[in-house]
Motif scaffolding. Structure first.
Motif, PDB file in Angstrom:
ATOM      1  N   ASP A 384      61.940  24.434  37.843  1.00 56.48           N
ATOM      2  CA  ASP A 384      60.806  25.019  38.554  1.00 56.48           C
ATOM      3  C   ASP A 384      59.743  23.928  38.703  1.00 56.48           C
ATOM      4  N   LEU A 385      59.477  23.526  39.944  1.00 53.79           N
ATOM      5  CA  LEU A 385      58.545  22.423  40.164  1.00 53.79           C
ATOM      6  C   LEU A 385      57.085  22.842  40.030  1.00 53.79           C
ATOM      7  N   ASN A 386      56.820  24.139  39.914  1.00 54.39           N
ATOM      8  CA  ASN A 386      55.446  24.586  39.664  1.00 54.39           C
ATOM      9  C   ASN A 386      54.977  24.166  38.278  1.00 54.39           C
ATOM     10  N   ASN A 387      55.905  24.205  37.302  1.00 58.72           N
ATOM     11  CA  ASN A 387      55.526  23.830  35.933  1.00 58.72           C
ATOM     12  C   ASN A 387      56.419  22.745  35.352  1.00 58.72           C
ATOM     13  N   PHE A 388      57.367  22.253  36.165  1.00 56.80           N
ATOM     14  CA  PHE A 388      58.291  21.185  35.790  1.00 56.80           C
ATOM     15  C   PHE A 388      59.004  21.502  34.475  1.00 56.80           C
ATOM     16  N   THR A 389      59.623  22.668  34.461  1.00 65.38           N
ATOM     17  CA  THR A 389      60.451  23.075  33.331  1.00 65.38           C
ATOM     18  C   THR A 389      61.804  23.537  33.840  1.00 65.38           C
ATOM     19  N   GLU A 390      62.834  23.406  32.994  1.00 66.17           N
ATOM     20  CA  GLU A 390      64.153  23.888  33.368  1.00 66.17           C
ATOM     21  C   GLU A 390      64.172  25.415  33.283  1.00 66.17           C
ATOM     22  N   GLU A 391      64.462  26.029  34.414  1.00 66.52           N
ATOM     23  CA  GLU A 391      64.468  27.487  34.491  1.00 66.52           C
ATOM     24  C   GLU A 391      65.822  28.072  34.111  1.00 66.52           C
ATOM     25  N   LYS A 392      66.899  27.365  34.466  1.00 68.71           N
ATOM     26  CA  LYS A 392      68.228  27.949  34.275  1.00 68.71           C
ATOM     27  C   LYS A 392      69.281  26.862  34.409  1.00 68.71           C
ATOM     28  N   LYS A 393      70.438  27.098  33.768  1.00 73.77           N
ATOM     29  CA  LYS A 393      71.640  26.309  34.024  1.00 73.77           C
ATOM     30  C   LYS A 393      72.669  27.221  34.681  1.00 73.77           C
ATOM     31  N   ILE A 394      73.188  26.796  35.830  1.00 65.56           N
ATOM     32  CA  ILE A 394      74.171  27.577  36.585  1.00 65.56           C
ATOM     33  C   ILE A 394      75.551  26.979  36.337  1.00 65.56           C
ATOM     34  N   LYS A 395      76.504  27.810  35.975  1.00 65.88           N
ATOM     35  CA  LYS A 395      77.856  27.326  35.718  1.00 65.88           C
ATOM     36  C   LYS A 395      78.609  27.134  37.028  1.00 65.88           C
ATOM     37  N   VAL A 396      79.238  25.956  37.188  1.00 64.49           N
ATOM     38  CA  VAL A 396      80.028  25.625  38.375  1.00 64.49           C
ATOM     39  C   VAL A 396      81.366  25.043  37.914  1.00 64.49           C
ATOM     40  N   VAL A 397      82.171  24.581  38.870  1.00 63.98           N
ATOM     41  CA  VAL A 397      83.442  23.929  38.549  1.00 63.98           C
ATOM     42  C   VAL A 397      83.161  22.631  37.797  1.00 63.98           C
ATOM     43  N   LEU A 398      84.109  22.213  36.979  1.00 69.06           N
ATOM     44  CA  LEU A 398      83.972  21.040  36.123  1.00 69.06           C
ATOM     45  C   LEU A 398      83.559  19.786  36.895  1.00 69.06           C
ATOM     46  N   ASN A 399      82.671  19.020  36.274  1.00 61.81           N
ATOM     47  CA  ASN A 399      82.280  17.687  36.745  1.00 61.81           C
ATOM     48  C   ASN A 399      81.552  17.703  38.100  1.00 61.81           C
ATOM     49  N   PRO A 400      80.430  18.452  38.209  1.00 61.11           N
ATOM     50  CA  PRO A 400      79.655  18.435  39.461  1.00 61.11           C
ATOM     51  C   PRO A 400      78.945  17.098  39.641  1.00 61.11           C
ATOM     52  N   THR A 401      78.995  16.561  40.857  1.00 63.68           N
ATOM     53  CA  THR A 401      78.357  15.261  41.125  1.00 63.68           C
ATOM     54  C   THR A 401      77.484  15.289  42.375  1.00 63.68           C
ATOM     55  N   GLU A 402      78.023  15.758  43.501  1.00 62.62           N
ATOM     56  CA  GLU A 402      77.264  15.754  44.752  1.00 62.62           C
ATOM     57  C   GLU A 402      76.580  17.092  44.963  1.00 62.62           C
ATOM     58  N   ILE A 403      75.372  17.043  45.541  1.00 64.41           N
ATOM     59  CA  ILE A 403      74.625  18.274  45.818  1.00 64.41           C
ATOM     60  C   ILE A 403      73.751  18.057  47.046  1.00 64.41           C
ATOM     61  N   ALA A 404      73.585  19.101  47.863  1.00 68.53           N
ATOM     62  CA  ALA A 404      72.767  19.021  49.074  1.00 68.53           C
ATOM     63  C   ALA A 404      72.301  20.429  49.421  1.00 68.53           C
ATOM     64  N   ALA A 405      71.331  20.522  50.324  1.00 67.41           N
ATOM     65  CA  ALA A 405      70.814  21.819  50.766  1.00 67.41           C
ATOM     66  C   ALA A 405      70.778  21.865  52.281  1.00 67.41           C
ATOM     67  N   ASP A 406      70.949  23.064  52.847  1.00 68.03           N
ATOM     68  CA  ASP A 406      70.829  23.210  54.290  1.00 68.03           C
ATOM     69  C   ASP A 406      69.404  23.624  54.638  1.00 68.03           C
ATOM     70  N   LYS A 407      69.141  23.811  55.938  1.00 67.19           N
ATOM     71  CA  LYS A 407      67.778  24.096  56.391  1.00 67.19           C
ATOM     72  C   LYS A 407      67.290  25.469  55.938  1.00 67.19           C
ATOM     73  N   ASP A 408      68.206  26.349  55.519  1.00 64.52           N
ATOM     74  CA  ASP A 408      67.822  27.673  55.038  1.00 64.52           C
ATOM     75  C   ASP A 408      67.645  27.722  53.522  1.00 64.52           C
ATOM     76  N   GLY A 409      67.817  26.595  52.853  1.00 62.45           N
ATOM     77  CA  GLY A 409      67.621  26.541  51.411  1.00 62.45           C
ATOM     78  C   GLY A 409      68.850  26.819  50.581  1.00 62.45           C
ATOM     79  N   ASN A 410      69.997  27.052  51.225  1.00 56.95           N
ATOM     80  CA  ASN A 410      71.236  27.227  50.471  1.00 56.95           C
ATOM     81  C   ASN A 410      71.653  25.887  49.876  1.00 56.95           C
TER      82      ASN A 410
END
Length: 546
Positions: A384-410
């Motif tokens: 959360d960039l309002n208070n710069f604290t970790e809000e949550k950890k989301i479980k995904v497939v093993l070894n996540p490396t690349e990440i991006a967002a689209d114009k709708d925030g997904n």
């Protein structure tokens, strides 16, 4: 005075008198002007004036019968008549409480009328304050052809309330607020300023009104875009442990290529394993993992600041960089994300995430960070960039490396799996619910305006590699298995992929960890536009646009 000569002829025989008249001169207005005009405001109210206006008395035979005193906006136009004075006078009292005027103008007159000429003096309000007015609709288009330089005409509209403005002052600005570099000023009456070619790029130009008491507090700003909208930086990580990272610059419009601008600008190399770079505002931010350094550079590649992040006495090894809302965030192999203040160019705070974080992306005032665990973790941290604290950890497939967002925030994540039974996987994170959905198998991605461009590399039991190029439609949420390369061009050793956000051109890089890379540029329909057979660096990490 002019004399009329009358000639009379008497024709007695006809009983008629004929009169002939001739005018040998016409009456004219005076050509005389006053000299040595003086005035000091004695009124103690802002934007009001009063006091004695004086001049040198005229000779008795000047032909002048009096004087007319005016208020004037420019020293020539007779805007407001303030009064008359006799021919023998050498002064006129401006009544206290008279509305402020920029000039006082004295005009001689006679029986025919007022002189066409006059004498003026600028009025300084005794308690004049800096102006409050601000210009509107500033416009600037860069015409300078050099990278990191600007030039061209800056224009604006004059404020409606402008009685107390004498000049406009122009600055370059790093943020649209700070008046960083004085470029010059023009007199009131002009509404344009020429930015000289070769002026150092800053992301804003600022216009400030001014008078004899100083500059206005408020100001107008216009954002600046370097003409190189079709240009990019190319970062090469080099071979790990070889200290051969390089930074290049390429302009598609002119086909100009500069192979090692960091070395040229600084007289030294980058170091070992430059992993990521971003252009933000007037600066570049580069993470160099092997050398444990974050460089802050200007657009020419010159070092502005070196940051060597430490957790205790241990190097933190910066990995990836993400700008957002005036800050720059950097993932560290120490398990932290650092926040860099773009003004001080220093780390101002850190937040703990997961082990060995890799790429990160900001959207909706949240920062999403992939926690790879160096191959054994499976979470994405949400900060959360309002208070710069970790809000949550989301479980995904093993070894996540690349990440991006689209114009709708997904948010989209590629996990590399274990290079065995857990395959490379593209997933989507819902920014509202944080639910994760699997889309397809993929190894590399680049998000465009309406689709994600994807690459998937597979090996069979004999380590024969198969590479496919395809896309994911963001509107229909469907995978298009047809190659986004539509002209049959073969890319044998794809290494990285980038999308030019202004044109949707596709930048595909090849490399093999040994020889220098190459670049193939396709238009948005998948047709090849350009080939750059040698990018003069090993392992190009991608194209990084202004």
């Amino acid at each position: 005075m002019k004399k009329l000569v009358w000639t009379c002829l008497l024709f007695l025989s006809m009983g008629v008198i004929f009169v002939s008249c001739s005018d040998d001169d016409d009456p004219t207005v005076p050509d005389v002007v006053v000299t040595d005009l003086t005035f000091t405001d004695q009124d103690d109210e802002a934007r009001k004036i009063g006091g004695d206006l004086t001049w040198e008395a005229l000779a008795a035979n000047s032909g002048v019968t009096g004087f007319v005193i005016y208020g004037s906006e420019d020293g020539t136009v007779r805007t407001t008549k303030l009064g008359d004075a006799a021919a023998s006078a050498s002064s006129f009292t401006i009544a206290k409480g008279t509305a402020y005027t920029k000039y006082l103008l004295v005009v001689t007159k006679n029986g025919t009328g007022e002189s066409l000429k006059g004498t003026s003096i600028q009025v300084i309000d005794s308690i004049l304050v800096p102006p409050a007015a601000v210009v509107s609709e500033p416009i600037f288009t860069d015409t300078d052809v050099l990278r990191g330089k600007i030039g061209g005409e800056l224009t604006w509209k004059t404020p409606v309330e402008n009685d107390d403005i004498t000049h406009y002052v122009i600055y370059s600005s790093s943020d649209g607020i700070e008046r960083s570099v004085l470029l010059g000023e023009v007199n009131f009456g002009k509404n344009n300023f020429i930015i000289p070619a070769g002026t150092n790029f800053m992301p804003y130009l600022v216009i400030v009104t001014k008078n004899s008491k100083g500059e206005a507090t408020e100001q107008a700003k216009v954002s600046v875009s370097d003409i190189y909208s079709t240009a990019c930086y190319i970062l090469h990580s080099g071979k790990m442990g070889s200290n051969n990272s390089t930074l290049a610059f390429y302009n598609l419009k002119t086909d100009a290529y500069e192979g090692n601008i960091f070395l040229t600008a600084n007289g030294k190399g980058i170091g070992d394993t430059a992993n990521d770079i971003v252009a933000y505002g007037s600066k570049l931010y580069m993470a160099v993992t092997g050398s444990n350094i974050i460089y802050v550079l200007d657009k020419s590649g010159k070092i502005l600041q070196e940051i060597q992040p430490l957790q205790g006495d241990e190097p933190e090894k910066p990995r990836y960089v993400e700008p957002y809302n005036g800050k720059v965030y950097v993932s560290m192999y120490s398990g932290y994300v650092a926040c860099i203040d773009t003004t001080t160019m220093k780390i101002e705070k850190r937040v703990k995430v997961g082990e060995y974080p890799e790429q990160l992306v900001a959207t909706g005032n949240k920062l999403y960070v992939t926690n790879s665990g160096y191959g054994i973790a499976n979470t994405v941290s949400v900060i959360d960039l309002n208070n710069f604290t970790e809000e949550k950890k989301i479980k995904v497939v093993l070894n996540p490396t690349e990440i991006a967002a689209d114009k709708d925030g997904n948010v989209y994540v590629i996990s590399m799996g274990n290079y065995g039974d857990i395959e490379n996987t593209l997933q989507k994170i819902d920014p509202e619910t944080y639910q994760v959905a699997t889309i397809t198998n993929a190894t590399k991605m680049a998000v465009g305006n309406d689709k994600i461009y994807l690459m998937y590399s597979q090996y069979d039991a004999e380590w024969h590699q198969t590479i496919t190029f395809f896309s994911y439609d963001l509107a229909s949420k469907t995978v298009n298995n047809s190659s986004f390369i539509t002209d049959g061009t073969v890319i044998a050793k794809p290494y990285s992929i980038s999308i030019d956000p202004s044109t949707e051109d596709i930048y595909l890089f090849e490399s093999d960890y040994t020889t220098t890379g190459s670049l193939h540029i396709f238009d948005s329909t998948g047709k090849l536009k350009k080939n750059l057979n040698d990018t003069y660096g090993i392992n190009p990490m991608g194209a990084y646009f202004y």
